[in-house]
Design a protein around this motif. Structure first.
Motif, PDB file in Angstrom:
ATOM      1  N   THR A 210       0.855  -1.192   0.000  1.00  0.00           N
ATOM      2  CA  THR A 210       0.000   0.000   0.000  1.00  0.00           C
ATOM      3  C   THR A 210       0.889   1.239   0.000  1.00  0.00           C
ATOM      4  OG1 THR A 210      -0.099   0.239   2.414  1.00  0.00           O
ATOM      5  CG2 THR A 210      -1.743  -1.212   1.375  1.00  0.00           C
ATOM      6  N   GLU A 211       0.294   2.371  -0.354  1.00  0.00           N
ATOM      7  CA  GLU A 211       1.068   3.623  -0.396  1.00  0.00           C
ATOM      8  C   GLU A 211       1.567   4.018   0.992  1.00  0.00           C
ATOM      9  OE1 GLU A 211      -0.008   3.245  -4.289  1.00  0.00           O
ATOM     10  OE2 GLU A 211      -1.317   3.005  -2.551  1.00  0.00           O
ATOM     11  N   GLU A 212       0.786   3.750   2.017  1.00  0.00           N
ATOM     12  CA  GLU A 212       1.213   4.099   3.374  1.00  0.00           C
ATOM     13  C   GLU A 212       2.462   3.311   3.765  1.00  0.00           C
ATOM     14  OE1 GLU A 212      -1.847   3.186   2.496  1.00  0.00           O
ATOM     15  OE2 GLU A 212      -2.935   5.085   2.708  1.00  0.00           O
ATOM     16  N   GLU A 213       2.449   2.002   3.465  1.00  0.00           N
ATOM     17  CA  GLU A 213       3.619   1.177   3.789  1.00  0.00           C
ATOM     18  C   GLU A 213       4.815   1.576   2.930  1.00  0.00           C
ATOM     19  OE1 GLU A 213       0.873  -2.690   4.999  1.00  0.00           O
ATOM     20  OE2 GLU A 213       1.618  -2.428   2.961  1.00  0.00           O
ATOM     21  N   LEU A 214       4.546   1.947   1.691  1.00  0.00           N
ATOM     22  CA  LEU A 214       5.620   2.398   0.811  1.00  0.00           C
ATOM     23  C   LEU A 214       6.268   3.663   1.356  1.00  0.00           C
ATOM     24  CD1 LEU A 214       7.225   2.349  -1.858  1.00  0.00           C
ATOM     25  CD2 LEU A 214       5.301   3.588  -2.909  1.00  0.00           C
ATOM     26  N   PHE A 215       5.450   4.619   1.778  1.00  0.00           N
ATOM     27  CA  PHE A 215       5.988   5.866   2.322  1.00  0.00           C
ATOM     28  C   PHE A 215       6.868   5.590   3.539  1.00  0.00           C
ATOM     29  CE2 PHE A 215       5.829   9.523   5.190  1.00  0.00           C
ATOM     30  CZ  PHE A 215       6.229  10.554   4.348  1.00  0.00           C
ATOM     31  N   ASP A 216       6.385   4.735   4.458  1.00  0.00           N
ATOM     32  CA  ASP A 216       7.168   4.406   5.655  1.00  0.00           C
ATOM     33  C   ASP A 216       8.496   3.764   5.276  1.00  0.00           C
ATOM     34  OD1 ASP A 216       5.135   5.386   7.213  1.00  0.00           O
ATOM     35  OD2 ASP A 216       4.268   3.426   7.676  1.00  0.00           O
ATOM     36  N   LEU A 217       8.491   2.904   4.242  1.00  0.00           N
ATOM     37  CA  LEU A 217       9.730   2.272   3.798  1.00  0.00           C
ATOM     38  C   LEU A 217      10.702   3.308   3.252  1.00  0.00           C
ATOM     39  CD1 LEU A 217      11.525  -0.147   3.013  1.00  0.00           C
ATOM     40  CD2 LEU A 217      10.222  -0.287   0.862  1.00  0.00           C
ATOM     41  N   LEU A 218      10.211   4.246   2.459  1.00  0.00           N
ATOM     42  CA  LEU A 218      11.092   5.264   1.884  1.00  0.00           C
ATOM     43  C   LEU A 218      11.706   6.147   2.966  1.00  0.00           C
ATOM     44  CD1 LEU A 218       9.092   6.327  -1.305  1.00  0.00           C
ATOM     45  CD2 LEU A 218      10.931   4.647  -1.095  1.00  0.00           C
ATOM     46  N   VAL A 219      10.931   6.436   4.001  1.00  0.00           N
ATOM     47  CA  VAL A 219      11.465   7.219   5.128  1.00  0.00           C
ATOM     48  C   VAL A 219      12.596   6.450   5.814  1.00  0.00           C
ATOM     49  CG1 VAL A 219      10.946   8.160   7.412  1.00  0.00           C
ATOM     50  CG2 VAL A 219       9.352   8.533   5.504  1.00  0.00           C
ATOM     51  N   LYS A 220      12.383   5.158   6.037  1.00  0.00           N
ATOM     52  CA  LYS A 220      13.429   4.335   6.664  1.00  0.00           C
ATOM     53  C   LYS A 220      14.683   4.294   5.797  1.00  0.00           C
ATOM     54  CE  LYS A 220      10.189   1.278   9.083  1.00  0.00           C
ATOM     55  NZ  LYS A 220       9.605  -0.095   9.154  1.00  0.00           N
ATOM     56  N   ILE A 221      14.489   4.214   4.495  1.00  0.00           N
ATOM     57  CA  ILE A 221      15.654   4.201   3.594  1.00  0.00           C
ATOM     58  C   ILE A 221      16.406   5.520   3.687  1.00  0.00           C
ATOM     59  CG2 ILE A 221      16.341   4.179   1.158  1.00  0.00           C
ATOM     60  CD1 ILE A 221      14.041   2.187   0.665  1.00  0.00           C
ATOM     61  N   LYS A 222      15.670   6.632   3.682  1.00  0.00           N
ATOM     62  CA  LYS A 222      16.323   7.940   3.756  1.00  0.00           C
ATOM     63  C   LYS A 222      17.134   8.083   5.040  1.00  0.00           C
ATOM     64  CE  LYS A 222      15.426  12.909   3.823  1.00  0.00           C
ATOM     65  NZ  LYS A 222      14.400  13.986   3.861  1.00  0.00           N
ATOM     66  N   ASN A 223      16.605   7.547   6.125  1.00  0.00           N
ATOM     67  CA  ASN A 223      17.282   7.684   7.420  1.00  0.00           C
ATOM     68  C   ASN A 223      18.308   6.586   7.671  1.00  0.00           C
ATOM     69  OD1 ASN A 223      15.667   9.919   7.978  1.00  0.00           O
ATOM     70  ND2 ASN A 223      14.080   8.679   8.966  1.00  0.00           N
ATOM     71  N   GLY A 224      18.451   5.658   6.704  1.00  0.00           N
ATOM     72  CA  GLY A 224      19.306   4.494   6.933  1.00  0.00           C
ATOM     73  C   GLY A 224      20.739   4.636   6.489  1.00  0.00           C
ATOM     74  N   ASN A 225      21.078   5.776   5.887  1.00  0.00           N
ATOM     75  CA  ASN A 225      22.471   6.035   5.475  1.00  0.00           C
ATOM     76  C   ASN A 225      22.990   4.983   4.498  1.00  0.00           C
ATOM     77  OD1 ASN A 225      24.806   7.658   5.568  1.00  0.00           O
ATOM     78  ND2 ASN A 225      25.787   6.282   7.046  1.00  0.00           N
ATOM     79  N   PHE A 226      22.152   4.572   3.556  1.00  0.00           N
ATOM     80  CA  PHE A 226      22.552   3.568   2.573  1.00  0.00           C
ATOM     81  C   PHE A 226      23.319   4.216   1.417  1.00  0.00           C
ATOM     82  CE2 PHE A 226      18.783   1.766   4.643  1.00  0.00           C
ATOM     83  CZ  PHE A 226      19.335   0.574   5.103  1.00  0.00           C
ATOM     84  N   LYS A 227      24.210   3.444   0.809  1.00  0.00           N
ATOM     85  CA  LYS A 227      25.105   3.968  -0.227  1.00  0.00           C
ATOM     86  C   LYS A 227      24.928   3.191  -1.534  1.00  0.00           C
ATOM     87  CE  LYS A 227      27.086   6.496   3.027  1.00  0.00           C
ATOM     88  NZ  LYS A 227      26.864   7.955   3.120  1.00  0.00           N
ATOM     89  N   ASP A 228      25.356   3.845  -2.642  1.00  0.00           N
ATOM     90  CA  ASP A 228      25.424   3.140  -3.912  1.00  0.00           C
ATOM     91  C   ASP A 228      26.788   2.472  -4.046  1.00  0.00           C
ATOM     92  OD1 ASP A 228      27.256   5.111  -4.626  1.00  0.00           O
ATOM     93  OD2 ASP A 228      25.895   6.169  -5.981  1.00  0.00           O
ATOM     94  N   ILE A 229      27.124   1.931  -5.208  1.00  0.00           N
ATOM     95  CA  ILE A 229      28.366   1.148  -5.322  1.00  0.00           C
ATOM     96  C   ILE A 229      29.617   2.018  -5.184  1.00  0.00           C
ATOM     97  CG2 ILE A 229      27.276  -0.612  -6.748  1.00  0.00           C
ATOM     98  CD1 ILE A 229      28.633   0.595  -9.176  1.00  0.00           C
ATOM     99  N   SER A 230      29.465   3.352  -5.371  1.00  0.00           N
ATOM    100  CA  SER A 230      30.630   4.222  -5.190  1.00  0.00           C
ATOM    101  C   SER A 230      30.682   4.901  -3.839  1.00  0.00           C
ATOM    102  CB  SER A 230      30.700   5.279  -6.284  1.00  0.00           C
ATOM    103  OG  SER A 230      29.509   5.578  -6.842  1.00  0.00           O
ATOM    104  N   GLY A 231      29.802   4.467  -2.942  1.00  0.00           N
ATOM    105  CA  GLY A 231      29.839   5.004  -1.590  1.00  0.00           C
ATOM    106  C   GLY A 231      29.078   6.307  -1.421  1.00  0.00           C
TER     107      GLY A 231
END
Length: 554
Positions: A210-231
């Motif tokens: 659902t869109e609500e669960e999607l939004f919560d996931l995107l927020v977690k990703i933004k706050n998760g300090n994740f990187k691409d292959i070049s860091g």
């Protein structure tokens, strides 16, 4: 695309370049699909444009000397000089027609004759810029079959054979199924998220529907300090070129529709006036405003989008699975980043948001020829051959003995060739084993014609199939209500009044307005312009006509 397993044509008969020679015969044993006589075919070079943003990805690096192109030249005499675009498809078509520089053969989108690329193509046809194919069709039976095989009946009547064409044929359908339900291609549109990120967040991809669960996931990703292959920091969500397909982030407001009309509270509504449009706009603004969506998504070129995709910069993207691109790039360098399908997302009815089709396809790529082409028979001889049994084998499998062998009447890869192609699909592309089937074949299904056993499938094919199983196609065997609007006496007046209006552009503009109030004003302003043009009156007319029939689908 066809059900029957094609028979290998063991002998290729040389074909003549003389345009008065017979070009074919039946698409069966012994039929080459090309003109025949004792002489060699006359060599001819034809210009070809793939009018699709990124369409050149199927082209071999050497367009002339790859094994498949050499075989095509040997049989038909034709060499293609191929060009593709990285810009907007409609703009490119407008440019070539306005300048009178139409290539000999063009493959372009044809979704409708009342808007977009299809409308541009129709206008050019009526202005005499496209070759009328009608006088040639009986001479090229494999081409003639493409006009009906796998094409939805209503689309054939009102679009492909628009009454305005007065019985003339200007376009040839491509990428249509073989007429069976099994052959309808599942494009696997959806939302895909990097598997390593989901794992790190302890998120089950199937739970995000659902869109609500999607939004919560995107927020977690933004706050998760994740990187691409070049860091470098990831972008929580994005799309491929030109915003394709941000609609995947809005599937909660979709339904199983085959027309532009919606049934809401017992009344028929034009899709643009649905309350869903406001909710979709505000949700997209929410994820953009919170820094969860790529601000360049709508201006991405194909190159820019692929760079973001293949470096894992997009944590979540909306489009097809993009496996053809990813398996040779990100999945080789960083297999842990393999994207997983979210959901599938649910639509407004709480069902799986999936691909909706009629038994035949409505809207597809088409081939058309320039009215100025010097040798139309060469182009049609080429197309007729490619759509013969032998031509399809060549397009999909290459050269017998070099790339494949026939086993009990079915083509099978030579093991060492298969291994090379599986490890690097660029090698397959450069052998010429992508460009023909991507651009010149219709009314056929390789998966139905040559079904693979499980042990023959690559892990990527199995992965693609796993997506399809989660999102099975929804079939609606109805006539689209869209075609009823053409009976409305003011229809042409409405088309003229709305020809310069672009709802999609205004919707995108509203996404980046400073406030929600300003965004809604932009949305309502464009809606009001369609109302002033008569969209509501047209909807009332369609509702009345639909009530008189039992075969209409919305």
């Amino acid at each position: 695309m066809t059900l029957a397993v094609p028979m290998l044509l063991t002998a290729v008969t040389a074909c003549s370049g003389n345009s008065s020679d017979n070009a074919g015969g039946s698409d069966g044993p012994g039929a080459s699909g090309a003109a025949t006589d004792a002489g060699k075919p006359e060599p001819v070079t034809l210009s070809f444009l793939s009018a699709w943003n990124g369409g050149g990805s199927s082209f071999p690096q050497d367009q002339v000397n790859n094994p498949v192109a050499q075989r095509v030249k040997e049989v038909t005499g034709v060499t293609l000089k191929m060009e593709s675009i990285t810009t907007n498809e409609t703009e490119k078509l407008n440019t070539i027609f306005a300048s009178g520089t139409v290539p000999d053969i063009v493959n372009a989108p044809f979704w409708s004759t009342t808007g977009g690329e299809g409308q541009v193509i129709k206008k050019a046809a009526l202005e005499g810029q496209l070759l009328d194919l009608t006088p040639y069709l009986d001479k090229y039976p494999n081409v003639k079959k493409l006009l009906t095989t796998g094409v939805a009946k209503d689309f054939a009547e009102f679009e492909l054979n628009s009454p305005d064409f007065q019985g003339k044929t200007y376009v040839i359908p491509m990428q249509t199924p073989d007429g069976t339900l099994e052959s309808i291609h599942n494009w696997n549109y959806g939302l895909y998220a990097r598997g390593d990120i989901l794992k790190a967040l302890n998120v089950n991809p199937e739970d995000i529907d659902t869109e609500e669960e999607l939004f919560d996931l995107l927020v977690k990703i933004k706050n998760g300090n994740f990187k691409d292959i070049s860091g470098k920091p990831v972008i929580p969500a994005g799309t491929m070129h030109d915003g394709w397909d941000y609609g995947q982030f809005l599937r909660g407001w979709s339904d199983y529709n085959i027309s532009d009309f919606r049934e809401e509270n017992g009344k028929l509504t034009f899709w643009m006036f649905s309350k869903d449009e406001e909710e979709k706009l505000l949700f997209m603004r929410k994820i953009i405003g919170n820094g969860l969506f790529d601000p360049e998504a709508f201006s991405n070129t194909d190159t820019m989008a692929n760079e973001k995709l293949t470096t894992g910069k997009l944590a979540v993207f909306g489009a097809q699975s993009m496996l053809a691109t990813l398996q040779n790039t990100l999945y080789k360098t960083n297999p842990e980043m393999q994207y997983e399908l979210l959901g599938p997302m649910k639509n407004k009815s709480g069902q799986i948001a999936t691909q909706v089709e009629k038994p035949g396809r409505s809207g597809f790529p088409v081939i058309f020829l320039s009215a100025k082409i010097k040798n139309p028979d060469a182009a049609l001889r080429f197309l007729d051959y490619i759509n013969s049994d032998e031509g399809r084998l060549l397009a999909y499998w290459g050269i017998e003995g070099q790339h494949y062998q026939m086993v009990n009447g079915v083509p099978k890869w030579i093991p060492e060739v298969k291994q090379k192609f599986d490890e690097n699909t660029d090698l397959k592309r450069d052998a010429g084993l992508n460009y023909l089937n991507a651009n010149f074949i219709g009314g056929f299904s390789p998966d139905v014609a040559w079904p693979k056993t499980e042990d023959e499938k690559t892990k990527w094919e199995k992965l693609e199939e796993s997506f399809s199983k989660k999102m099975p196609i929804k079939i609606i065997d109805k006539v689209s209500a869209n075609y009823l609007e053409r009976e409305w006496p003011k229809y042409q007046q409405y088309l003229d009044a709305t020809s310069s209006l672009n709802y999609g552009d205004e919707f995108e503009k509203a996404l980046f307005a400073k406030t929600d109030e300003q965004a809604l004003k932009i949305l309502h302003d464009i809606q009001d312009k369609f109302r002033a043009a008569g969209a509501e009156e047209m909807t009332e007319f369609v509702a009345q006509k639909a009530a008189e029939r039992t075969d209409i689908g919305f």
